[in-house]
Design a protein around this motif. Structure first.
Motif, PDB file in Angstrom:
ATOM      1  N   LYS A  93       2.401   1.285   4.245  1.00 44.42           N
ATOM      2  CA  LYS A  93       1.890   1.557   5.588  1.00 44.42           C
ATOM      3  C   LYS A  93       0.800   2.621   5.551  1.00 44.42           C
ATOM      4  O   LYS A  93       0.041   2.765   6.511  1.00 44.42           O
ATOM      5  CB  LYS A  93       3.037   2.016   6.496  1.00 44.42           C
ATOM      6  N   ASN A  94       0.735   3.369   4.437  1.00 46.69           N
ATOM      7  CA  ASN A  94      -0.281   4.404   4.263  1.00 46.69           C
ATOM      8  C   ASN A  94      -1.458   3.799   3.517  1.00 46.69           C
ATOM      9  O   ASN A  94      -1.340   3.457   2.336  1.00 46.69           O
ATOM     10  CB  ASN A  94       0.298   5.584   3.473  1.00 46.69           C
ATOM     11  N   PRO A  95      -2.602   3.640   4.176  1.00 38.41           N
ATOM     12  CA  PRO A  95      -3.725   2.922   3.553  1.00 38.41           C
ATOM     13  C   PRO A  95      -4.347   3.662   2.386  1.00 38.41           C
ATOM     14  O   PRO A  95      -4.320   4.893   2.306  1.00 38.41           O
ATOM     15  CB  PRO A  95      -4.718   2.776   4.703  1.00 38.41           C
ATOM     16  N   LEU A  96      -4.917   2.883   1.470  1.00 36.40           N
ATOM     17  CA  LEU A  96      -5.681   3.392   0.338  1.00 36.40           C
ATOM     18  C   LEU A  96      -7.169   3.290   0.657  1.00 36.40           C
ATOM     19  O   LEU A  96      -7.579   2.556   1.556  1.00 36.40           O
ATOM     20  CB  LEU A  96      -5.378   2.564  -0.913  1.00 36.40           C
ATOM     21  N   SER A  97      -7.986   3.996  -0.112  1.00 42.21           N
ATOM     22  CA  SER A  97      -9.427   3.836   0.010  1.00 42.21           C
ATOM     23  C   SER A  97      -9.798   2.449  -0.513  1.00 42.21           C
ATOM     24  O   SER A  97      -9.053   1.849  -1.298  1.00 42.21           O
ATOM     25  CB  SER A  97     -10.153   4.922  -0.775  1.00 42.21           C
ATOM     26  N   PRO A  98     -10.952   1.898  -0.105  1.00 42.98           N
ATOM     27  CA  PRO A  98     -11.313   0.524  -0.473  1.00 42.98           C
ATOM     28  C   PRO A  98     -11.320   0.241  -1.966  1.00 42.98           C
ATOM     29  O   PRO A  98     -11.001  -0.877  -2.392  1.00 42.98           O
ATOM     30  CB  PRO A  98     -12.716   0.356   0.135  1.00 42.98           C
ATOM     31  N   ARG A  99     -11.678   1.225  -2.795  1.00 43.64           N
ATOM     32  CA  ARG A  99     -11.779   0.999  -4.234  1.00 43.64           C
ATOM     33  C   ARG A  99     -10.483   1.307  -4.971  1.00 43.64           C
ATOM     34  O   ARG A  99     -10.369   1.075  -6.173  1.00 43.64           O
ATOM     35  CB  ARG A  99     -12.899   1.864  -4.818  1.00 43.64           C
ATOM     36  N   ALA A 100      -9.510   1.840  -4.275  1.00 46.39           N
ATOM     37  CA  ALA A 100      -8.276   2.259  -4.943  1.00 46.39           C
ATOM     38  C   ALA A 100      -7.451   1.057  -5.395  1.00 46.39           C
ATOM     39  O   ALA A 100      -7.496  -0.018  -4.798  1.00 46.39           O
ATOM     40  CB  ALA A 100      -7.456   3.144  -4.022  1.00 46.39           C
ATOM     41  N   LYS A 101      -6.685   1.271  -6.446  1.00 46.58           N
ATOM     42  CA  LYS A 101      -5.835   0.229  -7.017  1.00 46.58           C
ATOM     43  C   LYS A 101      -4.367   0.620  -6.822  1.00 46.58           C
ATOM     44  O   LYS A 101      -4.038   1.811  -6.803  1.00 46.58           O
ATOM     45  CB  LYS A 101      -6.136   0.081  -8.503  1.00 46.58           C
ATOM     46  N   GLU A 102      -3.506  -0.369  -6.683  1.00 49.32           N
ATOM     47  CA  GLU A 102      -2.080  -0.099  -6.504  1.00 49.32           C
ATOM     48  C   GLU A 102      -1.260  -0.859  -7.536  1.00 49.32           C
ATOM     49  O   GLU A 102      -1.528  -2.027  -7.824  1.00 49.32           O
ATOM     50  CB  GLU A 102      -1.638  -0.502  -5.099  1.00 49.32           C
ATOM     51  N   ILE A 103      -0.268  -0.186  -8.090  1.00 47.61           N
ATOM     52  CA  ILE A 103       0.680  -0.792  -9.029  1.00 47.61           C
ATOM     53  C   ILE A 103       2.073  -0.542  -8.469  1.00 47.61           C
ATOM     54  O   ILE A 103       2.427   0.611  -8.181  1.00 47.61           O
ATOM     55  CB  ILE A 103       0.557  -0.177 -10.432  1.00 47.61           C
TER      56      ILE A 103
END
Length: 451
Positions: free
Chosen positions: A199-209
């Motif tokens: 629910k907490n957004p990342l910046s556009p270039r960020a990656k999530e694992i």
């Protein structure tokens, strides 16, 4: 918010994967752990220290270099200029924000190491629940970082603890804030935890694992177990205990359902029967074959579970709350008229329950999940009878005994199985590494600089 390791400000400048300064610091940390008196009481802490020692990290670095194709390992000279190795054409992605799980205390430091090896600066949120292992590792890491040689790495690490709803001075939630500034977000937790943090957004270039809910199974060759010496069986039971009871079966890599493969056992039984009574005494109907095999099968299974009970009796503390929760779980699974559980055997009061099942479906991996010493077992000629289970993407690890790990891994690939990211011997299911849940974490948390 409580900062356990590091300062308020963090240096997010990326470096190359397996930077020498990082590797040297990890080896110094391993030495600090080995010399810590309190650490000796916690096997998981000592295992972590063994993982980050120089020899272990050097091997991982070599494996990483070999995996980087297209550029020679040796540094060459081009027009008077050194040509960089491929690893030097990668950089960490920047700032990695790690949310550690609450069920495996030492995991928060493994994820930190993965981030450091990838070339990232790291913020690690440790569980709100306090664990002595976390305290030991934070203390020893802080001690190492205070040494002049490693002072420049101190501002690349923040290990902290904060409450779920805690906000910073600007009134922004801590998880929301760190998510907004990070370049990689690593979430260890259940499906609900992952959904909540997303629910907490990342910046556009960020990656999530993400490392969400997973389940694991075991495969044991019945004949291999039947032929074990008492010493070998005790070792197997110890490995099984470490894979399961040690974490109350809560870790995603803990096996819950055990498949006993029967092919070798059946062939041996037929050979023995022919030698004793000749071909005329060999049954030819499935019912008669089952009747012939069942006594020896049950005897071997019972011998194994008795060995597990002996190990658990000496090491496991079955608290009252565990007793009641396990019994309630068993009753729920076994009492339903449509229950998949066909039989239950109790060992040492309720230290161990073993439930027999006859067949599996896609839902079995989740249904056959126990805790505090509740396991499920079935028999089959070959491990391919588990295909409906292994084809579930929630299945992570297959632990094996008497079965070749490479053979099972090849079968997973050849059959396009959607579950199963690793196949390991019993005793190794909790051995976390830079390749986990199908991710090569150093590669995932670094980026290629082409040119």
């Amino acid at each position: 918010m409580e900062i356990l390791v590091g300062d308020e400000h963090i240096n997010c400048t990326p470096v190359i994967p397996y930077d020498e300064r990082v590797c040297d610091m990890l080896d110094a940390w391993a030495t600090e752990i080995r010399g810590d008196r309190e650490a000796k009481a916690y096997p998981d802490v000592l295992t972590f220290g063994f993982f980050i020692r120089k020899g272990s990290i050097s091997k991982k670095k070599k494996d990483f270099l070999r995996s980087c194709e297209g550029v020679p390992e040796a540094v060459s000279v081009n027009e008077g200029k050194q040509e960089k190795h491929v690893s030097e054409r990668r950089l960490g992605r920047g700032l990695a924000f790690h949310i550690a799980p609450s069920n495996v205390p030492v995991n928060c430091m493994y994820t930190l190491v993965f981030g450091l090896l990838s070339g990232c600066a790291n913020i690690v949120r440790v569980p709100s629940k306090e664990f002595p292992q976390v305290d030991i590792l934070c203390r020893t890491l802080s001690s190492v970082l205070k040494k002049h040689k490693f002072a420049e790495l101190a501002d690349r690490i923040q290990v902290l603890r904060y409450d779920r709803d805690e906000k910073n001075a600007s009134g922004v939630g801590m998880t929301e804030f760190f998510s907004s500034i990070c370049d990689v977000r690593i979430i260890w937790g259940g499906d609900e935890t992952v959904a909540d943090i997303r629910k907490n957004p990342l910046s556009p270039r960020a990656k999530e694992i993400t490392f969400a809910d997973r389940y694991s199974v075991g495969i044991m060759d019945l004949q291999a177990v039947r032929e074990t010496t008492d010493k070998e069986l005790a070792s197997l039971a110890r490995d099984f205990y470490n894979d399961t009871y040690l974490m109350d079966q809560n870790a995603c890599s803990c096996p819950h359902l055990i498949l006993w493969t029967m092919k070798g056992f059946m062939e041996k039984c037929i050979q023995e029967r022919v030698a004793a009574d000749g071909l005329a005494d060999i049954p030819d109907s499935p019912v008669e074959i089952k009747e012939m095999l069942e006594p020896g099968m049950k005897e071997t299974q019972d011998r194994f579970w008795q060995a597990v009970v002996r190990e658990a009796s000496e090491r496991y503390e079955l608290a009252d709350i565990k007793v009641s929760e396990k019994y309630a779980d068993l009753c729920e699974k076994a009492s339903d008229a449509d229950s998949f559980v066909k039989n239950v055997k109790k060992y040492a009061d309720n230290l161990l329950y073993v439930c027999d099942i006859d067949e599996v479906g896609r839902e079995t991996s989740e249904a056959c999940r126990g805790k505090y010493g509740l396991f499920f077992q079935m028999e089959g000629m070959h491990y391919d009878v588990l295909k409906p289970v292994l084809d579930d993407p929630k299945v992570q690890t297959v632990a094996v005994y008497g079965v070749d790990t490479s053979e099972v891994a090849d079968w997973v690939v050849d059959n396009g199985i959607t579950g199963v990211d690793r196949v390991v011997p019993f005793g190794k299911t909790l051995d976390i590494d830079v390749v986990w849940d199908g991710y090569d974490l150093v590669s995932e948390m670094s980026r290629i600089v082409a040119g």
